[in-house]
Design an enzyme around this catalytic site. Structure first.
Site, PDB file in Angstrom:
ATOM      1  CB  ILE A   1     -32.378 -48.892  39.036  1.00 44.25           C
ATOM      2  CG1 ILE A   1     -32.564 -48.788  37.506  1.00 44.25           C
ATOM      3  CG2 ILE A   1     -33.699 -49.239  39.724  1.00 44.25           C
ATOM      4  CD1 ILE A   1     -32.873 -50.090  36.813  1.00 44.25           C
TER       5      ILE A   1
ATOM      6  NE  ARG B   1     -32.741 -58.820  32.902  1.00 46.77           N
ATOM      7  CZ  ARG B   1     -33.233 -57.594  32.688  1.00 46.77           C
ATOM      8  NH1 ARG B   1     -34.131 -57.086  33.501  1.00 46.77           N
ATOM      9  NH2 ARG B   1     -32.860 -56.898  31.638  1.00 46.77           N
TER      10      ARG B   1
ATOM     11  CG  ASP C   1     -41.509 -55.021  36.924  1.00 47.14           C
ATOM     12  OD1 ASP C   1     -42.686 -54.982  36.496  1.00 47.14           O
ATOM     13  OD2 ASP C   1     -40.542 -54.593  36.271  1.00 47.14           O
TER      14      ASP C   1
ATOM     15  CD  GLU D   1     -39.560 -61.347  32.753  1.00 49.73           C
ATOM     16  OE1 GLU D   1     -39.586 -61.214  33.988  1.00 49.73           O
ATOM     17  OE2 GLU D   1     -39.461 -60.390  31.961  1.00 49.73           O
TER      18      GLU D   1
ATOM     19  CG  HIS E   1     -40.039 -57.116  32.733  1.00 45.64           C
ATOM     20  ND1 HIS E   1     -39.085 -58.051  32.454  1.00 45.64           N
ATOM     21  CD2 HIS E   1     -39.372 -55.937  32.860  1.00 45.64           C
ATOM     22  CE1 HIS E   1     -37.893 -57.477  32.391  1.00 45.64           C
ATOM     23  NE2 HIS E   1     -38.049 -56.195  32.634  1.00 45.64           N
ATOM     24  CB  ILE E   2     -44.978 -52.558  33.613  1.00 47.18           C
ATOM     25  CG1 ILE E   2     -45.292 -52.574  35.122  1.00 47.18           C
ATOM     26  CG2 ILE E   2     -45.921 -53.448  32.836  1.00 47.18           C
ATOM     27  CD1 ILE E   2     -46.489 -51.731  35.493  1.00 47.18           C
ATOM     28  N   GLY E   3     -41.480 -52.254  34.570  1.00 43.70           N
ATOM     29  CA  GLY E   3     -40.630 -51.284  35.262  1.00 43.70           C
ATOM     30  C   GLY E   3     -40.292 -50.050  34.431  1.00 43.70           C
ATOM     31  CB  SER E   4     -38.259 -49.474  31.535  1.00 38.58           C
ATOM     32  OG  SER E   4     -38.591 -50.488  30.605  1.00 38.58           O
TER      33      SER E   4
HETATM   34  P1  NAP Z   1     -26.214 -50.284  37.154  1.00 44.83           P
HETATM   35  O1  NAP Z   1     -26.220 -48.812  37.185  1.00 44.83           O
HETATM   36  O2  NAP Z   1     -25.118 -50.978  36.428  1.00 44.83           O
HETATM   37  O3  NAP Z   1     -26.290 -50.806  38.657  1.00 44.83           O
HETATM   38  C1  NAP Z   1     -26.111 -52.149  38.995  1.00 44.83           C
HETATM   39  C2  NAP Z   1     -25.653 -52.225  40.438  1.00 44.83           C
HETATM   40  O4  NAP Z   1     -25.519 -53.606  40.799  1.00 44.83           O
HETATM   41  C3  NAP Z   1     -24.311 -51.557  40.673  1.00 44.83           C
HETATM   42  O5  NAP Z   1     -24.363 -50.846  41.887  1.00 44.83           O
HETATM   43  C4  NAP Z   1     -23.353 -52.720  40.784  1.00 44.83           C
HETATM   44  O6  NAP Z   1     -22.283 -52.495  41.669  1.00 44.83           O
HETATM   45  C5  NAP Z   1     -24.227 -53.775  41.385  1.00 44.83           C
HETATM   46  N1  NAP Z   1     -23.703 -55.119  41.044  1.00 44.83           N
HETATM   47  C6  NAP Z   1     -23.471 -55.616  39.829  1.00 44.83           C
HETATM   48  N2  NAP Z   1     -22.988 -56.868  39.920  1.00 44.83           N
HETATM   49  C7  NAP Z   1     -22.894 -57.140  41.235  1.00 44.83           C
HETATM   50  C8  NAP Z   1     -22.440 -58.266  41.971  1.00 44.83           C
HETATM   51  N3  NAP Z   1     -21.999 -59.365  41.355  1.00 44.83           N
HETATM   52  N4  NAP Z   1     -22.485 -58.201  43.322  1.00 44.83           N
HETATM   53  C9  NAP Z   1     -22.943 -57.101  43.937  1.00 44.83           C
HETATM   54  N5  NAP Z   1     -23.368 -55.989  43.274  1.00 44.83           N
HETATM   55  C10 NAP Z   1     -23.339 -56.019  41.954  1.00 44.83           C
HETATM   56  O7  NAP Z   1     -27.558 -50.835  36.493  1.00 44.83           O
HETATM   57  P2  NAP Z   1     -29.028 -50.234  36.640  1.00 44.83           P
HETATM   58  O8  NAP Z   1     -29.329 -49.330  35.515  1.00 44.83           O
HETATM   59  O9  NAP Z   1     -29.231 -49.759  38.026  1.00 44.83           O
HETATM   60  O10 NAP Z   1     -29.871 -51.570  36.368  1.00 44.83           O
HETATM   61  C11 NAP Z   1     -29.740 -52.692  37.233  1.00 44.83           C
HETATM   62  C12 NAP Z   1     -30.516 -53.869  36.676  1.00 44.83           C
HETATM   63  O11 NAP Z   1     -31.910 -53.602  36.738  1.00 44.83           O
HETATM   64  C13 NAP Z   1     -30.273 -54.163  35.184  1.00 44.83           C
HETATM   65  O12 NAP Z   1     -29.093 -54.894  34.956  1.00 44.83           O
HETATM   66  C14 NAP Z   1     -31.496 -54.938  34.813  1.00 44.83           C
HETATM   67  O13 NAP Z   1     -31.294 -56.308  35.057  1.00 44.83           O
HETATM   68  C15 NAP Z   1     -32.549 -54.403  35.785  1.00 44.83           C
HETATM   69  N6  NAP Z   1     -33.583 -53.596  35.095  1.00 44.83           N
HETATM   70  C16 NAP Z   1     -34.882 -53.935  35.235  1.00 44.83           C
HETATM   71  C17 NAP Z   1     -35.866 -53.184  34.617  1.00 44.83           C
HETATM   72  C18 NAP Z   1     -37.321 -53.527  34.754  1.00 44.83           C
HETATM   73  O14 NAP Z   1     -38.110 -53.179  33.870  1.00 44.83           O
HETATM   74  N7  NAP Z   1     -37.733 -54.159  35.825  1.00 44.83           N
HETATM   75  C19 NAP Z   1     -35.520 -52.100  33.816  1.00 44.83           C
HETATM   76  C20 NAP Z   1     -34.175 -51.759  33.715  1.00 44.83           C
HETATM   77  C21 NAP Z   1     -33.208 -52.516  34.347  1.00 44.83           C
HETATM   78  P3  NAP Z   1     -20.901 -51.836  41.218  1.00 44.83           P
HETATM   79  O15 NAP Z   1     -21.110 -50.395  41.506  1.00 44.83           O
HETATM   80  O16 NAP Z   1     -19.893 -52.470  42.071  1.00 44.83           O
HETATM   81  O17 NAP Z   1     -20.748 -52.132  39.741  1.00 44.83           O
END
Ligand code: NAP
Length: 309
Positions: A151, A228, A252, A257, A275-278
């Site tokens: 993302i 989150r 979002d 929530e 929470h409509i992100g996706s």
């Molecule tokens: P992703 O590809 O796994 O990316 C997560 C990023 O966060 C990676 O760059 C990771 O770094 C970093 N990270 C993880 N743990 C960390 C820590 N302890 N300290 C620093 N950086 C850390 O996941 P994504 O698909 O982008 O999704 C990310 C999050 O968005 C999901 O887990 C979910 O909670 C949220 N989300 C929200 C919605 C919504 O509707 N609002 C929809 C989908 C997802 P590394 O490269 O080092 O692993």
């Protein structure tokens, strides 16, 4: 024989049809699992957590849990692994939708959308004036991305088109990104004009935004949370928005929530989405497909790329 899938989440018919085309789909509650004897459970984020006890009580027929989400903080992965239950999520396929929503939040907060909408809907608009609802431009501003993952990278590509400068923090430096890497997230929160939280909820990221980090920020900071809810300590952010310690927020996701902190609701500088992100049809259907592919591959003894336990 198609897989028997017990879905414990409400889905739009178009999405349910997608699952029905490739599985024997039963809509129900987790408590129905013993009667249904499903091969797999379809769940998502929400109040129902798949903790060790819930997982222990699943019938022996259950070989997989498919979560209709990227985030998996609601599932005890170790408990699933201990029972030999595979867990799958939906990485990548919703990143465009969520990044679009991040830009909506940035723009909504920067251009005072909450106040603008209220002015119109409450019949208080008296006409154009150069003094009315002056907001912030994005071009030339520094966007700090917390979590340059699927993302975060999509947010970055959109921000480039807006002429923003990019900076980010992650656990490691992402090779090839034209963005300044900050090993220390506190230094990034101090330097950026707009902060986008695109992290998962983990013990390290939880409540990162709190009084001690907000006091480092510029008074002009716009904070966006698309990751989150529990990345943010609500009382502290509400106080910072109310007292002008930071400029605005676009949110979002919320801690606890859908029972969001009532302090947000009166803040004119908080632009809030439920929470409509996706929530796009493209993402919703692709999320179904990626889970169906994984369940079928797993049932045939393969290793799906989106297996997380
Ligand atoms: P992703 O590809 O796994 O990316 C997560 C990023 O966060 C990676 O760059 C990771 O770094 C970093 N990270 C993880 N743990 C960390 C820590 N302890 N300290 C620093 N950086 C850390 O996941 P994504 O698909 O982008 O999704 C990310 C999050 O968005 C999901 O887990 C979910 O909670 C949220 N989300 C929200 C919605 C919504 O509707 N609002 C929809 C989908 C997802 P590394 O490269 O080092 O692993």
């Amino acid at each position: 024989m198609p897989l028997k899938l017990l879905s414990v989440l409400e889905m739009p018919e178009r999405v349910a049809d997608r699952f029905r085309a490739r599985t024997s789909l039963v809509q129900g509650r987790l408590e129905d699992a013993a009667d249904v004897q499903p091969d797999a459970i379809l769940c998502s984020i929400g109040p129902r957590r798949f903790d060790r006890e819930v997982i222990r009580n699943l019938p022996a027929s259950v070989k997989a849990i498919a979560t209709y989400s990227v985030g998996y903080d609601h599932i005890d992965l170790q408990a699933a692994a201990d029972r030999g239950i595979a867990v799958f999520n939906t990485p990548g396929v919703l990143s465009d939708a969520v990044a679009d929503a991040a830009l909506l939040l940035i723009l909504g907060a920067a251009r005072r959308a909450t106040e603008s909408i209220a002015l119109l809907r409450e019949g208080r608009w008296t006409g154009w004036s150069p003094a009315q609802l002056v907001g912030e431009g994005l071009s030339g501003k520094t966007l700090g991305i917390f979590g340059m993952g699927n993302i975060g990278r999509k947010v970055a590509s959109r921000a480039r088109a807006f002429g923003m400068r990019l900076a980010y923090h992650g656990r490691s430096e992402a090779v090839g990104e034209d963005a300044l890497f900050y090993p220390d997230p506190r230094a990034l929160i101090a330097d950026c004009d707009i902060a986008v939280l695109a992290w998962p909820s983990t013990p390290e990221t939880r409540y990162f935004i709190a009084a001690d980090t907000l006091c480092l920020a510029k008074p002009s900071l716009i904070l966006v949370n698309i990751g989150r809810g529990d990345l943010v300590k609500d009382e502290d952010l509400i106080a910072a928005l109310r007292d002008g310690k930071i400029l605005a927020a676009g949110l979002d996701v919320f801690d606890n929530e859908p029972q969001i902190h009532p302090g947000y609701l009166d803040l004119p500088n908080a632009f809030l989405l439920p929470h409509i992100g996706s929530s796009t049809w493209e993402a919703r259907l692709a999320m179904a497909d990626v889970l169906l592919d994984a369940l079928e591959t797993h049932a045939c003894g393969g290793q799906p790329h989106n297996r997380i336990a």
